[in-house]
Design a protein around this motif. Sequence first.
Motif, mmCIF file in Angstrom:
data_model
loop_
_atom_site.group_PDB
_atom_site.id
_atom_site.type_symbol
_atom_site.label_atom_id
_atom_site.label_comp_id
_atom_site.label_asym_id
_atom_site.label_seq_id
_atom_site.Cartn_x
_atom_site.Cartn_y
_atom_site.Cartn_z
ATOM 1 N N SER A 77 -3.979 2.214 -4.167
ATOM 2 C CA SER A 77 -2.518 2.311 -4.178
ATOM 3 C C SER A 77 -2.001 3.588 -3.511
ATOM 4 O O SER A 77 -0.789 3.742 -3.319
ATOM 5 N N TRP A 78 -2.898 4.502 -3.173
ATOM 6 C CA TRP A 78 -2.485 5.769 -2.564
ATOM 7 C C TRP A 78 -2.035 5.536 -1.132
ATOM 8 O O TRP A 78 -2.778 5.020 -0.295
ATOM 9 N N LYS A 79 -0.812 5.911 -0.845
ATOM 10 C CA LYS A 79 -0.254 5.772 0.493
ATOM 11 C C LYS A 79 0.208 7.146 0.965
ATOM 12 O O LYS A 79 1.364 7.526 0.779
ATOM 13 N N LYS B 299 -8.766 6.889 -0.423
ATOM 14 C CA LYS B 299 -8.165 5.552 -0.423
ATOM 15 C C LYS B 299 -9.086 4.539 -1.091
ATOM 16 O O LYS B 299 -8.628 3.629 -1.792
ATOM 17 N N ASP C 194 -8.644 5.009 -4.755
ATOM 18 C CA ASP C 194 -7.307 4.664 -5.245
ATOM 19 C C ASP C 194 -6.589 3.861 -4.163
ATOM 20 O O ASP C 194 -5.889 4.424 -3.313
#
Length: 705
Positions: free
Chosen positions: A238-240, A233, A236
Amino acid sequence: MRRGSSERELAARWEMEAVAEAKAEAEARARAAVEQVRVDAGAAGEPEGKAEQGQPRARAPARPRAAEEGDARGPQRPPRMLPQSKPKGLPAPARGLGQLPKPRDKGRGCKRSSGCPPDERAQRAVTVDSSKARTSLDALKISIRQLKWKEFPFGRRLPCDIYWHGVSFHDNDIFSGQVNKFPGMTEMVRKITLSRAVRIMQSLFPEEYNFYPRSWILPDEFQLFVAQVRMVKDGDPSWKPTFIVKPDGGCQGDGIYLVNDPSDIRLAGILQSRPVVVQEYICKPLLIDKLKFDIRLYVLLKSLDPLEIYIAKDGLSRFCTEPYQEPNPQNLHHVFMHLTNYSLNIHSGNFVHSDSTSTGSKRTFSSILCRLSSKGVDIKKVWSDIISLVIKTVIALTPELKVFYQSDIPTGRPGPTCFQILGFDILLMKNLKPMLLEVNANPSMRIEHEHELSPGIFENIPSLVDEEVKVAVIRDTLRLMDPLKKKRETQSQQLGKPAAGKEDLDSELTGVSDANPEAHLPSICLKQVFPKYAKQFNYLRLVDRMANLFIRFLGIKGTMKLGPTGFRTFIRNCKLSSSSLSMAAVDILYIDITRRWNSMTLDQRDSGMCLQAFVEAFFFLAQRKFKTRPLHEQVASLIDLCEYHLSLLDEKRLVYSGTAARRRARPLIEQSSQETLPAAQPAGGSPPPCMIGAKKLSHSGHALS
């Protein structure tokens, strides 16, 4: 009492019919034989008793067959006390030799009677014990009926050719025949064990084993799980991610749920009750009719050594019952949207039972492929990827299965041979890449579904989709495991006939064109994929070779863990100790790794080093000895080195055993020569043949040393 008496009455009635049929058949054969003898001898008035002596006497047994073949109350396995009387000319059936005893009538009659055709024994029906088949019983009965084999639904005192169990291998009193379960398979395909086996292969061949989602075993790896998620996380934002939590011993969707934050797992309190496997959730699956689905493929593991794998040409596709949306906090708990388990979705109001193979909530996999093919999808590529996934997964499972097998059926101890049908659950991603969800040791073989007539009242309705796929899998598995097939082929060769195709084999033996018992059956639905494609995958079998080393040094038959003495012997015999790795360091390595793995293993029956701990120690030794190479090359080089030193050791032991035998034989030879040879025997006479062989063996020993 009523149920027991009805079973006994059914068994007795069945046996009485079988005895009457056998008597009638014996009388007919006796009359035919008498006529044949009269014609051959040219004496129509020859006494009949002489002709009858050559006939199989056991065709008309002196006691009811119920006492031998079927008894609802009696033991379901061969009795430990063998019959005291036996026909002359036949060896006594030794207990537990792993050989099927020959019936007295066929073995004796066919050898001594010229009127008995040479293919008589080939016509014997294969016997199947179905007393423990459980939920697969209906499909098994249909399969046996189609094959025209003999079923024993209440068990049998005499050995059967095939034993069909519903859950797992648990009968230690089966000394022969074949059982449809491998020892240890249930343990090997549990969520945690499967994840560990695949993880070992991922460490060696990460690109080859990228079909299994990244997994963590909790609670042991909870801190590692949190740290890795945080690290990704941070790199990145934006990683969900979404994670799916699967209890280790769960089945049929029990206890599975989705989370999007590691802290949710601790709040659920599941870690205190039972261990789980957490995997990355596949957010972009392939959809059909806007529904998520998975594939249940049936895989036959026919043999472990040599490894034989078959894949059914058709399977089942199980659909969710709610249109799919990518996971978000609002729909995480919608099990009918995210989980494809049949046992869950059948309770949905949207579940559709269908007799068509291409509609409804359960369809055939072939119908899905047809639909994809109509849209231009390369179906051969999809099948090729699935076959590769199956072979690689089985290669990951077989090393520890070998350890289980030698524990339950050690070399030299009688026991059955094993085979097993596995259920592979596979998900196709949007880009058509197959992903392995799990492997089932006991895939459901039910061919009906429950229909609710009124609240709380259900009836079983036949499912044509299930029957089409599952009956074919069971029937063709039995055809591949047919124990009489080799006998028929051997008899054909003994008769001096050329090898025939499978369809014409029985017609050649009997002389009747339509005598093939499988002539009315379709072609086998199981396709061999290993060893057919062995050349493409043998390089992956490094852990399998490590398991062979591990089993060699176990020492005690039946154990599954390596003791400290065995580990030291392994190091010493393979020449792995050196100035930088003393035997004291070897002992410390053994203690550290064994202690850590024992703390993670629930099974504490045996103390010592398990196979997975041995693999970790082997990796450590390989990295020390071959530092500059990739891990799989390091491991392969160390395995080659170990196998080389052990082969030299085996050759030396062979030489020493030959020398010892020569020394033991020398006093006997000298004593024999003194008793039989004249006193004037020249000192330079030629040595006896056994001495010549011993000298040759000793010369080869000097060459090795």
